[in-house]
Design a protein around this motif. Structure first.
Motif, mmCIF file in Angstrom:
data_model
loop_
_atom_site.group_PDB
_atom_site.id
_atom_site.type_symbol
_atom_site.label_atom_id
_atom_site.label_comp_id
_atom_site.label_asym_id
_atom_site.label_seq_id
_atom_site.Cartn_x
_atom_site.Cartn_y
_atom_site.Cartn_z
ATOM 1 N N GLU A 238 24.634 23.582 27.851
ATOM 2 C CA GLU A 238 24.071 23.024 26.648
ATOM 3 C C GLU A 238 24.513 22.642 25.396
ATOM 4 O OE1 GLU A 238 22.105 27.441 25.277
ATOM 5 O OE2 GLU A 238 20.682 26.869 27.370
ATOM 6 N N ALA A 239 26.123 23.039 25.186
ATOM 7 C CA ALA A 239 26.072 22.641 24.116
ATOM 8 C C ALA A 239 27.145 20.656 24.185
ATOM 9 C CB ALA A 239 27.768 23.228 23.660
ATOM 10 N N ALA A 240 27.373 21.498 26.000
ATOM 11 C CA ALA A 240 27.616 19.790 25.923
ATOM 12 C C ALA A 240 26.601 19.013 26.000
ATOM 13 C CB ALA A 240 28.535 20.361 26.746
ATOM 14 N N THR A 241 25.377 18.989 26.956
ATOM 15 C CA THR A 241 24.609 18.446 27.384
ATOM 16 C C THR A 241 22.939 18.157 26.013
ATOM 17 O OG1 THR A 241 23.462 19.742 28.244
ATOM 18 C CG2 THR A 241 24.890 18.446 29.536
ATOM 19 N N GLY A 242 23.740 19.680 25.078
ATOM 20 C CA GLY A 242 22.131 19.254 23.882
ATOM 21 C C GLY A 242 21.368 19.569 24.596
ATOM 22 N N VAL A 243 20.830 19.851 25.278
ATOM 23 C CA VAL A 243 19.861 20.350 26.686
ATOM 24 C C VAL A 243 19.314 21.626 27.198
ATOM 25 C CG1 VAL A 243 18.700 20.492 28.813
ATOM 26 C CG2 VAL A 243 20.019 18.163 27.791
ATOM 27 N N ASP A 244 17.962 22.508 26.608
ATOM 28 C CA ASP A 244 17.900 23.852 26.984
ATOM 29 C C ASP A 244 17.308 24.303 28.794
ATOM 30 O OD1 ASP A 244 17.618 26.481 26.166
ATOM 31 O OD2 ASP A 244 15.746 26.159 25.681
ATOM 32 N N LEU A 449 14.923 16.578 13.415
ATOM 33 C CA LEU A 449 15.400 17.870 13.111
ATOM 34 C C LEU A 449 16.957 17.205 13.748
ATOM 35 C CD1 LEU A 449 13.244 20.457 15.172
ATOM 36 C CD2 LEU A 449 14.411 20.488 12.290
ATOM 37 N N GLU A 450 16.969 16.638 14.501
ATOM 38 C CA GLU A 450 18.783 16.176 14.766
ATOM 39 C C GLU A 450 19.215 15.412 13.487
ATOM 40 O OE1 GLU A 450 19.161 14.788 18.459
ATOM 41 O OE2 GLU A 450 18.134 16.788 19.522
ATOM 42 N N THR A 451 19.151 14.376 12.645
ATOM 43 C CA THR A 451 19.213 13.288 12.218
ATOM 44 C C THR A 451 19.565 14.113 10.550
ATOM 45 O OG1 THR A 451 17.785 11.578 13.031
ATOM 46 C CG2 THR A 451 18.461 11.826 10.444
ATOM 47 N N LEU A 452 18.103 15.211 10.499
ATOM 48 C CA LEU A 452 18.778 16.601 9.707
ATOM 49 C C LEU A 452 20.053 16.683 9.319
ATOM 50 C CD1 LEU A 452 16.081 17.659 7.208
ATOM 51 C CD2 LEU A 452 18.220 19.381 7.565
ATOM 52 N N ALA A 453 20.444 17.521 10.572
ATOM 53 C CA ALA A 453 21.434 17.872 10.986
ATOM 54 C C ALA A 453 23.011 17.488 10.882
ATOM 55 C CB ALA A 453 21.190 18.891 12.342
ATOM 56 N N ALA A 462 24.579 17.297 17.497
ATOM 57 C CA ALA A 462 23.173 18.799 16.672
ATOM 58 C C ALA A 462 22.106 18.393 17.516
ATOM 59 C CB ALA A 462 22.682 17.934 15.460
ATOM 60 N N TYR A 463 21.954 19.641 18.086
ATOM 61 C CA TYR A 463 20.686 19.192 19.205
ATOM 62 C C TYR A 463 19.604 19.936 19.175
ATOM 63 C CZ TYR A 463 24.942 17.915 22.223
ATOM 64 O OH TYR A 463 25.638 17.050 22.479
ATOM 65 N N LEU A 471 17.464 25.396 16.197
ATOM 66 C CA LEU A 471 18.625 23.966 16.183
ATOM 67 C C LEU A 471 19.733 24.125 16.096
ATOM 68 C CD1 LEU A 471 18.978 20.904 14.860
ATOM 69 C CD2 LEU A 471 19.361 21.839 12.482
ATOM 70 N N ARG A 472 21.203 23.230 16.749
ATOM 71 C CA ARG A 472 21.958 23.990 17.306
ATOM 72 C C ARG A 472 22.596 23.103 17.118
ATOM 73 N NH1 ARG A 472 22.228 27.321 22.965
ATOM 74 N NH2 ARG A 472 21.118 28.928 23.145
ATOM 75 N N VAL A 473 24.296 23.519 15.668
ATOM 76 C CA VAL A 473 24.630 22.334 14.994
ATOM 77 C C VAL A 473 26.671 22.414 15.576
ATOM 78 C CG1 VAL A 473 25.518 21.077 13.431
ATOM 79 C CG2 VAL A 473 22.979 21.625 13.351
ATOM 80 N N ILE A 474 26.819 21.890 15.981
ATOM 81 C CA ILE A 474 28.588 21.978 16.107
ATOM 82 C C ILE A 474 29.027 21.471 15.116
ATOM 83 C CG2 ILE A 474 30.526 21.909 18.086
ATOM 84 C CD1 ILE A 474 27.937 21.671 20.607
#
Length: 521
Positions: A238-244, A449-453, A462-463, A471-474
């Motif tokens: 999920e962190a590498a692809t941004g997919v749930d 959402l992603e643009t805001l992060a 940001a995914y 919203l997951r932010v790395i």
């Protein structure tokens, strides 16, 4: 003693005799040599005199020849000069004759002009006299008319002009209304005919893009490998692809959820390779995902090249070709963007042909009209203006640039094909089942959402997952500390709450990971 003396005397006598004989012989030889030398000298002198005489004659002949040659050259020069002088004299004589002839002609023309001038003066006098008489007759006629009509000439003229003006305006308005009505009827009829023919000649499949991809598994045992110990593998994916990744009770299937089709495709291909390889751990996951991204970029380029070849569009810049390929993994109101652009291009070409315009240029503009929806970087410009900017950057025709920028009325339409692209874009999107408004609003909310992060400093990725509920932010570990991560999560949540409209609640998760990597060689 006497014999010795005798020998001495004999020797002395012999010596004296030898000396005398030698002198005699030497004198004789000397005289002979002298005579020979004198004869030889005379011979040499005679030969020298003869040679001198010969040389003298040769030199005299050479001098004569040189004199003759110089004289001939001098005569030629004199002849050339005389010829040039004669030519010059002839030209001067001809010019004098020409000048004299022109002077004579000029004198004749001056005399003729004077005669014409006198004749004109006489005619002017006659005309002036007749004009004066005519004016007198007109004045007398006007006075008579004024007496009969009881109006002055100016009043009568004004009434006549006013009546003619009103009549002309009435007729002109009536005629104008008839022409406009007839033109409107013909234009509406012809426009409907062209649009109907265009739509009938184009048949395109309508597909609605979903936000969920189903990844099928051979057995449920693979689910455990994908989840990993304490869920580390699924978190890494999920962190590498941004997919749930949604792992539920559905047998032999995992759901990949994301609004971005490109991310879902990367995740699907990566999972397929990981499952086939059997080695599933975080380091391997990152390696496979990165490799899949690169290969997908090559596939995007192939899709773009195949599209432009099928549509017969030539000379397109490589970056624009790549953007056309990226359309395959984008949607517009749920409608696949590449299919929509291809359909618009075909509609534009048909309609331009019906109207007698440049069909190739219209098809090019139709294909590129939505390239502003697939930029490499986010921007504040609308997709129409951004597309026009990209087309201009990569050397497209000004008519194509204007058509892209004006297809949502954000630029002034300056070329004939601009309204065609706008109409065909509307036709493609208005087909039954072509678009889904709710899906587009959902996707836009996810993007916001992603643009805001990403607007915060130190954020690496940001995914938005869980259908926009999380919203997951790395963040970069070198730029953001643990305490700052807590603060960042709180600030993002507050900003989302005050600036965005959304159903339910959104969970903001900030992930900070520090890695130390060294290689033993």
């Amino acid at each position: 003693m006497e014999p010795i003396i005798m020998y001495v005397i004999i020797a002395a006598i012999a010596l004296v005799a030898g000396i005398v004989a030698g002198k005699f012989i030497f004198a004789k030889n000397t005289q002979k040599r002298t005579e020979e030398a004198e004869e030889q000298a005379k011979k040499i002198v005679k030969e020298a005199e003869m040679r001198a005489e010969t040389i003298k004659k040769e030199k005299a002949l050479e001098a004569k020849e040189k004199f003759v040659q110089l004289k001939a050259e001098h005569d030629r020069e004199i002849l050339d000069r005389n010829r040039k002088i004669n030519d010059t004299e002839n030209r001067i004589r001809q010019k004098e004759q020409s000048i004299n002839q022109k002077e004579n002609n000029l004198d004749k023309q001056i005399k003729e002009n004077e005669a014409i001038k006198e004749n004109l003066n006489r005619q002017i006098e006659v005309v002036n006299h007749k004009r004066t008489e005519l004016e007198k007759h007109q004045e007398e006629h006007i006075r008579r008319l004024e007496k009969i009509a009881g109006l002055s000439a100016d009043e009568a003229r004004g009434q006549l002009v006013e009546s003619l003006k009103q009549e002309a305006q009435t007729r002109a308005l009536s005629l104008q209304q008839e022409i406009i009505e007839e033109a409107r009827q013909k234009a509406n009829k012809e426009a409907r005919k062209i649009v109907i023919q265009t739509i009938q000649r184009t048949a395109a499949e309508q597909t609605i893009e979903n936000t969920v991809t189903v990844f099928n598994l051979e057995t449920d045992e693979v689910k455990g490998q994908i989840i990993g110990r304490e869920g580390r593998n699924i978190r890494a994916i999920e962190a590498a692809t941004g997919v749930d990744l949604i792992v539920d009770d559905t047998p032999e299937a995992i759901l990949l959820s994301s609004f971005d089709p490109l991310r879902r495709e990367v995740a699907r291909l990566s999972l397929q390779r990981l499952v086939a390889d059997g080695r599933i751990h975080p380091a391997r996951i990152e390696e496979v995902v990165e490799k899949t991204r690169r290969q997908l970029e090559e596939q995007v380029m192939e899709i773009g090249e195949r599209t432009v070849i099928e549509l017969g569009i030539h000379g397109l810049h490589k970056e624009l070709v790549r953007m056309v390929g990226r359309m395959r993994f984008r949607s517009s109101y749920g409608q696949n963007l590449l299919m929509h652009s291809r359909e618009t291009a075909n509609l534009c070409a048909i309609m331009a042909s019906e109207l007698g315009l440049n069909a190739k240029l219209a098809k090019r503009a139709g294909l590129l009209h939505d390239i502003g929806k697939v930029p490499d970087e986010e921007t504040e410009l609308s997709h129409a203006l951004l597309g026009a900017k990209l087309a201009e950057k990569y050397g497209e025709n000004p008519a194509v640039v204007n058509a892209i920028g004006a297809h949502h009325d954000e630029m002034e339409m300056q070329y004939v094909i601009s309204p065609i692209i706008q109409a065909c874009d509307a036709i493609s999107g208005a087909r039954p089942g072509a678009r889904r408004e709710i899906m587009q609003q959902y996707i836009q909310r996810i993007k916001d959402l992603e643009t805001l992060a990403m607007s915060y400093s130190g954020v690496e990725k940001a995914y938005a997952i869980q259908a926009g509920r999380e919203l997951r932010v790395i963040v970069e570990a070198d730029k953001v500390t643990d305490s700052e991560s807590d603060k960042l999560s709180f600030e993002m949540a507050q900003k989302i709450q005050t600036e965005m409209v959304y159903p339910g609640q959104i969970k903001v998760t900030v992930i900070r990971e520090k890695r130390a990597v060294n290689v033993a060689r």
